[in-house]
Design an enzyme around this catalytic site. Sequence first.
Site, PDB file in Angstrom:
ATOM      1  N   ASN A 178       1.084  -1.548  -0.116  1.00  0.00           N
ATOM      2  CA  ASN A 178      -0.162  -0.187   0.145  1.00  0.00           C
ATOM      3  C   ASN A 178       0.575   1.074  -0.124  1.00  0.00           C
ATOM      4  O   ASN A 178       1.610   1.412   1.352  1.00  0.00           O
ATOM      5  CB  ASN A 178      -0.832  -0.285   1.482  1.00  0.00           C
ATOM      6  CG  ASN A 178      -1.788   1.275   0.839  1.00  0.00           C
ATOM      7  OD1 ASN A 178      -1.822   2.108   0.789  1.00  0.00           O
ATOM      8  ND2 ASN A 178      -2.036   1.625   2.814  1.00  0.00           N
TER       9      ASN A 178
ATOM     10  N   LYS B  52       0.106   4.096  -0.486  1.00  0.00           N
ATOM     11  CA  LYS B  52      -0.791   5.837   0.549  1.00  0.00           C
ATOM     12  C   LYS B  52       0.105   6.693  -1.047  1.00  0.00           C
ATOM     13  O   LYS B  52       0.252   6.049  -1.808  1.00  0.00           O
ATOM     14  CB  LYS B  52      -0.112   5.455   1.583  1.00  0.00           C
ATOM     15  CG  LYS B  52      -0.377   4.356   2.480  1.00  0.00           C
ATOM     16  CD  LYS B  52       0.181   5.071   4.050  1.00  0.00           C
ATOM     17  CE  LYS B  52      -0.255   3.484   4.540  1.00  0.00           C
ATOM     18  NZ  LYS B  52      -0.323   3.109   5.817  1.00  0.00           N
TER      19      LYS B  52
ATOM     20  N   HIS C 292      -9.564   1.288   4.572  1.00  0.00           N
ATOM     21  CA  HIS C 292      -9.090   1.852   5.155  1.00  0.00           C
ATOM     22  C   HIS C 292      -8.750   2.303   6.583  1.00  0.00           C
ATOM     23  O   HIS C 292      -9.511   3.296   5.973  1.00  0.00           O
ATOM     24  CB  HIS C 292      -7.658   2.180   4.172  1.00  0.00           C
ATOM     25  CG  HIS C 292      -6.064   2.523   4.702  1.00  0.00           C
ATOM     26  ND1 HIS C 292      -5.564   2.741   6.055  1.00  0.00           N
ATOM     27  CD2 HIS C 292      -4.978   1.370   5.218  1.00  0.00           C
ATOM     28  CE1 HIS C 292      -4.407   2.755   6.399  1.00  0.00           C
ATOM     29  NE2 HIS C 292      -4.141   1.654   5.912  1.00  0.00           N
TER      30      HIS C 292
ATOM     31  N   GLU D 243      -7.159   5.251   7.940  1.00  0.00           N
ATOM     32  CA  GLU D 243      -7.246   6.613   7.050  1.00  0.00           C
ATOM     33  C   GLU D 243      -8.469   6.734   6.408  1.00  0.00           C
ATOM     34  O   GLU D 243      -8.685   8.102   6.731  1.00  0.00           O
ATOM     35  CB  GLU D 243      -5.861   6.169   5.747  1.00  0.00           C
ATOM     36  CG  GLU D 243      -4.947   6.176   6.589  1.00  0.00           C
ATOM     37  CD  GLU D 243      -3.415   5.581   6.262  1.00  0.00           C
ATOM     38  OE1 GLU D 243      -2.964   5.405   5.043  1.00  0.00           O
ATOM     39  OE2 GLU D 243      -2.731   4.964   6.919  1.00  0.00           O
TER      40      GLU D 243
ATOM     41  N   GLU E 198      -6.384  -5.207  10.385  1.00  0.00           N
ATOM     42  CA  GLU E 198      -5.189  -4.011  10.649  1.00  0.00           C
ATOM     43  C   GLU E 198      -5.475  -3.211  11.887  1.00  0.00           C
ATOM     44  O   GLU E 198      -6.543  -2.144  11.393  1.00  0.00           O
ATOM     45  CB  GLU E 198      -5.350  -2.697   9.136  1.00  0.00           C
ATOM     46  CG  GLU E 198      -4.534  -3.254   7.794  1.00  0.00           C
ATOM     47  CD  GLU E 198      -4.349  -2.648   7.092  1.00  0.00           C
ATOM     48  OE1 GLU E 198      -2.847  -2.877   6.253  1.00  0.00           O
ATOM     49  OE2 GLU E 198      -4.597  -1.307   6.704  1.00  0.00           O
TER      50      GLU E 198
ATOM     51  N   GLY F 171       2.131   1.580  10.955  1.00  0.00           N
ATOM     52  CA  GLY F 171       3.106   2.961  10.499  1.00  0.00           C
ATOM     53  C   GLY F 171       4.112   3.493  12.045  1.00  0.00           C
ATOM     54  O   GLY F 171       4.022   4.808  11.472  1.00  0.00           O
TER      55      GLY F 171
ATOM     56  N   SER G  29       2.596  -2.549  10.335  1.00  0.00           N
ATOM     57  CA  SER G  29       4.775  -1.996  10.524  1.00  0.00           C
ATOM     58  C   SER G  29       4.878  -3.906  10.043  1.00  0.00           C
ATOM     59  O   SER G  29       5.706  -4.527  11.152  1.00  0.00           O
ATOM     60  CB  SER G  29       4.763  -2.003  12.225  1.00  0.00           C
ATOM     61  OG  SER G  29       4.082  -0.930  12.424  1.00  0.00           O
TER      62      SER G  29
HETATM   63  P1  PGA Z   1       2.321   0.075   7.648  1.00  0.00           P
HETATM   64  O1  PGA Z   1       0.743   0.253   7.050  1.00  0.00           O
HETATM   65  O2  PGA Z   1       3.164  -1.099   7.156  1.00  0.00           O
HETATM   66  O3  PGA Z   1       2.869   1.068   7.077  1.00  0.00           O
HETATM   67  O4  PGA Z   1       1.879   0.418   9.092  1.00  0.00           O
HETATM   68  C1  PGA Z   1      -0.308  -1.087   6.662  1.00  0.00           C
HETATM   69  C2  PGA Z   1      -1.657  -0.123   5.980  1.00  0.00           C
HETATM   70  O5  PGA Z   1      -1.558   0.968   6.386  1.00  0.00           O
HETATM   71  O6  PGA Z   1      -1.559  -1.023   5.000  1.00  0.00           O
END
Ligand code: PGA
Length: 259
Positions: free
Chosen positions: A13, A15, A99, A101, A171, A177, A218
């Site tokens: 991803n 982003k 997601h 976010e 997630e 993150g 992560s």
């Molecule tokens: P990350 O993000 O691996 O940077 O924690 C995962 C995601 O948001 O899909």
Amino acid sequence: MDKKHRKTIIAGNWKMNQLASGVPAFLDELVPALRCGAGEEVVLCVPFPLIPAMKAAAGGTVVRVGAQDVSAHDKGAYTGEVSAAMLQDLGTEYCIIGHSERRAYHAESDELVNAKLKALLGAGITPILCVGESLEQRDAGETLHVVSSQVKAAFEGIRPEQAKAVVIAYEPIWAIGTGRTATAEQAQEVCGFIREYLAEKIYDWETSKAVSILYGGSMNAKNAAELLGQLDIDGGLIGGASLKPADFAVIVKAGNEDA
Ligand code: PGA
């Protein structure tokens, strides 16, 4: 059907990172490093404007192209939105929906996520449905309740045959993150719970065992093998580490059961 019969999906991803002009060089570095198993799929979910460049550069490789969001509407006066048909027209095979976010910064509701899931299935694009709890919800002991209500709402009106085509990504928001990964036990507990919930409360075991469930939050080159080794974890949704070709290749290798 056990784990061996489900697809292992390692999905990046990106982003809101990278540029279309940088895509060829990224794949030039990534593709030779990939050791992808027969039952494994490698996906890069990129921002909309990068899809054509990714599609062109990934042609003839194992890398499949995904998007990060889709409109719930077919077409019309929805300024700024991108429809499932537009994604399909560009050769997009996967699309992330729900997601955390987008749920947090764009106030996406469970009902909207359900409508997006239907739009993707209608266009033959594989949805990667994200679910997960916040730290406050985990600390309050609400994790399984939060996750099951997100799953229930997302699959509203979806027939068993359609459900098999959906990929779920668990997630935990507190792990995204932050560098704070869920332990393999925590991740397996929730992924196993989601599979049981699909089997017992929504569909049946035949349907549930066909659904690929990923972990995200992560995941990196160091912890991927342990997470991907869990019974109900069929792959990963990877943010930060998917922006580094060498690290992403290590995660793909960790998901390769033939290796
Ligand atoms: P990350 O993000 O691996 O940077 O924690 C995962 C995601 O948001 O899909």
